[in-house]
Design a protein around this motif. Structure first.
Motif, PDB file in Angstrom:
ATOM      1  N   ASN A 114     -21.301   1.943 -13.598  1.00 39.24           N
ATOM      2  CA  ASN A 114     -20.173   2.474 -12.846  1.00 39.24           C
ATOM      3  C   ASN A 114     -20.158   1.963 -11.406  1.00 39.24           C
ATOM      4  OD1 ASN A 114     -19.178   3.836 -15.035  1.00 39.24           O
ATOM      5  ND2 ASN A 114     -19.891   5.847 -14.369  1.00 39.24           N
ATOM      6  N   HIS A 144     -15.165   9.229  -5.175  1.00 39.30           N
ATOM      7  CA  HIS A 144     -15.975   9.904  -6.192  1.00 39.30           C
ATOM      8  C   HIS A 144     -15.540   9.456  -7.583  1.00 39.30           C
ATOM      9  CE1 HIS A 144     -17.483  13.520  -3.675  1.00 39.30           C
ATOM     10  NE2 HIS A 144     -17.368  12.442  -2.925  1.00 39.30           N
ATOM     11  N   PRO A 145     -16.427   9.557  -8.565  1.00 45.63           N
ATOM     12  CA  PRO A 145     -16.036   9.242  -9.950  1.00 45.63           C
ATOM     13  C   PRO A 145     -14.889  10.148 -10.392  1.00 45.63           C
ATOM     14  CG  PRO A 145     -18.408   9.509  -9.781  1.00 45.63           C
ATOM     15  CD  PRO A 145     -17.830   9.952  -8.469  1.00 45.63           C
ATOM     16  N   ARG A 146     -14.038   9.611 -11.251  1.00 45.03           N
ATOM     17  CA  ARG A 146     -12.907  10.382 -11.769  1.00 45.03           C
ATOM     18  C   ARG A 146     -13.143  10.707 -13.237  1.00 45.03           C
ATOM     19  NH1 ARG A 146      -8.132   7.893 -12.504  1.00 45.03           N
ATOM     20  NH2 ARG A 146      -9.170   5.915 -12.809  1.00 45.03           N
ATOM     21  N   GLU A 147     -12.710  11.904 -13.613  1.00 41.95           N
ATOM     22  CA  GLU A 147     -12.708  12.277 -15.023  1.00 41.95           C
ATOM     23  C   GLU A 147     -11.542  11.555 -15.692  1.00 41.95           C
ATOM     24  OE1 GLU A 147     -14.696  14.199 -16.882  1.00 41.95           O
ATOM     25  OE2 GLU A 147     -15.999  14.719 -15.216  1.00 41.95           O
ATOM     26  N   VAL A 148     -11.816  10.779 -16.702  1.00 40.85           N
ATOM     27  CA  VAL A 148     -10.759  10.133 -17.477  1.00 40.85           C
ATOM     28  C   VAL A 148     -11.002  10.429 -18.946  1.00 40.85           C
ATOM     29  CG1 VAL A 148     -10.346   8.282 -15.802  1.00 40.85           C
ATOM     30  CG2 VAL A 148     -12.004   7.934 -17.626  1.00 40.85           C
ATOM     31  N   THR A 149      -9.941  10.370 -19.712  1.00 37.72           N
ATOM     32  CA  THR A 149     -10.080  10.564 -21.148  1.00 37.72           C
ATOM     33  C   THR A 149     -10.706   9.307 -21.731  1.00 37.72           C
ATOM     34  OG1 THR A 149      -8.119  11.961 -21.177  1.00 37.72           O
ATOM     35  CG2 THR A 149      -8.830  11.025 -23.291  1.00 37.72           C
ATOM     36  N   GLY A 167     -14.604   5.090 -20.148  1.00 41.14           N
ATOM     37  CA  GLY A 167     -14.300   6.484 -19.898  1.00 41.14           C
ATOM     38  C   GLY A 167     -15.371   7.441 -20.392  1.00 41.14           C
ATOM     39  N   TRP A 196     -19.220   8.752 -17.165  1.00 36.95           N
ATOM     40  CA  TRP A 196     -19.321   9.893 -16.273  1.00 36.95           C
ATOM     41  C   TRP A 196     -19.499  11.189 -17.056  1.00 36.95           C
ATOM     42  CZ3 TRP A 196     -21.181  10.993 -11.979  1.00 36.95           C
ATOM     43  CH2 TRP A 196     -20.823  12.106 -11.243  1.00 36.95           C
ATOM     44  N   HIS A 197     -18.803  11.304 -18.192  1.00 39.64           N
ATOM     45  CA  HIS A 197     -18.985  12.480 -19.055  1.00 39.64           C
ATOM     46  C   HIS A 197     -20.441  12.576 -19.528  1.00 39.64           C
ATOM     47  CE1 HIS A 197     -14.737  13.546 -19.420  1.00 39.64           C
ATOM     48  NE2 HIS A 197     -14.477  12.256 -19.574  1.00 39.64           N
ATOM     49  N   ARG A 226     -22.880  13.657 -16.678  1.00 38.49           N
ATOM     50  CA  ARG A 226     -22.778  15.084 -16.360  1.00 38.49           C
ATOM     51  C   ARG A 226     -23.362  15.971 -17.452  1.00 38.49           C
ATOM     52  NH1 ARG A 226     -18.746  17.833 -15.513  1.00 38.49           N
ATOM     53  NH2 ARG A 226     -17.268  16.858 -16.895  1.00 38.49           N
ATOM     54  N   HIS A 227     -23.255  15.555 -18.706  1.00 38.05           N
ATOM     55  CA  HIS A 227     -23.743  16.397 -19.802  1.00 38.05           C
ATOM     56  C   HIS A 227     -25.230  16.194 -20.118  1.00 38.05           C
ATOM     57  CE1 HIS A 227     -19.533  17.203 -20.218  1.00 38.05           C
ATOM     58  NE2 HIS A 227     -19.791  18.116 -21.131  1.00 38.05           N
TER      59      HIS A 227
END
Length: 142
Positions: A59, A90-95, A104, A107-108, A111-112
């Motif tokens: 990223n 900052h990183p963005r939440e994307v689908t 995409g 980042w998910h 975080r998880h």
């Protein structure tokens, strides 16, 4: 240049990069770093560390300005991954793109898979993303 310092169960490692070839190198450094800890983390925790490093470095290269600084540190309780890049955004939440291959997912996953993620300004004008991973066991994916 990479510097590794180990004092009992406290360790740090620092590396820099600016090409996609460095992603593989960062993964290798993360695995070697984790293996150098005493005691070494369980295989699943080590795999989590390597995946988080890979995603944060990717990223930083792709969205953060094309270069990064990676710092790995650990104490008896947790390992920390800190990746700095020159982009303050900052990183963005994307689908996540399930069909087109445009990404995409990173980042998910970060975080998880981690116990805590913080984003701090700097070094100027960029940001540092720090992820904490417990050495004993990772968070549940449930």
């Amino acid at each position: 240049m990479n510097d590794t310092k180990v004092t009992n169960t406290v360790a740090t490692l620092r590396a820099m990069g600016d090409s996609s070839a460095d992603v593989c190198r960062a993964r290798e450094l993360a695995r070697v770093f984790a293996e150098s800890l005493g005691p070494s983390p369980a295989t699943d925790v080590m795999d989590t560390l390597v995946l988080v490093v890979s995603e944060l470095v990717t990223n930083a290269l792709r969205h953060g300005g094309g270069r990064y600084t990676l710092e790995l540190s650990a104490d008896e309780d947790a390992m920390r991954v800190a990746v700095s890049d020159p982009n303050p955004a900052h990183p963005r939440e994307v689908t996540p793109d399930l069909n087109g291959g445009s990404g995409g997912f990173g980042w998910h996953m970060v975080r998880h898979l981690t116990d805590e993620v913080t984003i701090t300004p700097g070094p100027r004008p960029g940001k540092t993303i720090t992820a904490h991973i417990a050495r004993a066991a990772g968070p549940s994916m449930d």
